[in-house]
Enzyme design. Structure first.
Site, short mmCIF file in Angstrom:
data_model
loop_
_atom_site.label_atom_id
_atom_site.label_comp_id
_atom_site.label_asym_id
_atom_site.label_seq_id
_atom_site.Cartn_x
_atom_site.Cartn_y
_atom_site.Cartn_z
N TYR A 1 30.22 44.87 49.24
CA TYR A 1 29.68 45.97 49.84
C TYR A 1 28.33 45.61 50.82
O TYR A 1 27.69 46.32 51.28
CB TYR A 1 29.24 47.14 48.86
CG TYR A 1 30.57 47.78 48.38
CD1 TYR A 1 31.33 48.55 48.92
CD2 TYR A 1 30.51 47.59 46.94
CE1 TYR A 1 32.42 48.97 48.39
CE2 TYR A 1 31.99 48.03 46.14
CZ TYR A 1 32.76 48.77 46.93
OH TYR A 1 33.87 49.33 46.39
N HIS B 1 34.47 53.78 55.16
CA HIS B 1 34.62 53.06 53.91
C HIS B 1 33.95 51.44 54.29
O HIS B 1 34.14 51.00 55.45
CB HIS B 1 35.99 52.55 53.47
CG HIS B 1 36.62 54.02 52.82
ND1 HIS B 1 36.46 54.40 51.63
CD2 HIS B 1 37.61 54.75 53.46
CE1 HIS B 1 37.02 55.55 51.61
NE2 HIS B 1 37.73 55.81 52.59
#
Length: 151
Positions: free
Chosen positions: A24, A101
């Site tokens: 991430y 996302h």
């Protein structure tokens, strides 16, 4: 252009920058909110940012935004793959919603390949890192301009 967009981040996104940075990245949720606000300001828009680890809070935010916001940038986190209730709330809100996302769910475990939200999203952005949030704002702003120009 004036108006408001809802930035909605689901479970565990408060841990951005700490949780699995190899997937991430190192940007924090505050960095994401700042990025979205700056991009929205460029379009003359304001942002209401909500993050919750609780599905009902996200649903309530969508319900409140109905009729008052021109769109939603939504990263549902793990609820992407499990929540029919969040799907129903997106539909009930009648907001153009861009699903975001940070990573590409299709390049990860197979259980992440299905999204309940994607079929009702105006667009889906995956794998662009936190820049995907800015792209989502651009999409909502451009779609709003096109809708208002055609009215």
């Amino acid at each position: 252009m004036t108006g408001r967009i809802l930035l909605l981040n689901g479970p565990n996104l408060n841990m951005l920058g700490l949780r699995e940075p190899e997937i991430y990245g190192h940007a924090t949720l505050d960095d994401v909110v700042e990025l979205v606000r700056a991009r929205a300001e460029h379009h003359g828009l304001e942002v209401d940012a909500v993050q919750s680890n609780h599905e009902g809070d996200l649903i309530d935010a969508l319900h409140r935004a109905r009729g008052t916001h021109l769109g939603c940038v939504l990263n549902p986190g793990g609820l992407t793959h499990t929540s029919v209730s969040l799907l129903d709330a997106v539909k009930a809100s009648e907001l153009p919603t861009v699903e975001v996302h940070i990573s590409n769910p299709h390049a990860r475990e197979s259980f992440r390949h299905h999204s309940y939200i994607s079929p009702v999203a105006a667009a889906v952005i995956a794998g662009a890192g936190v820049d995907g949030y800015g792209f989502a704002v651009d999409i909502l702003a451009n779609n709003h301009l096109q809708r208002t120009a055609s009215q």
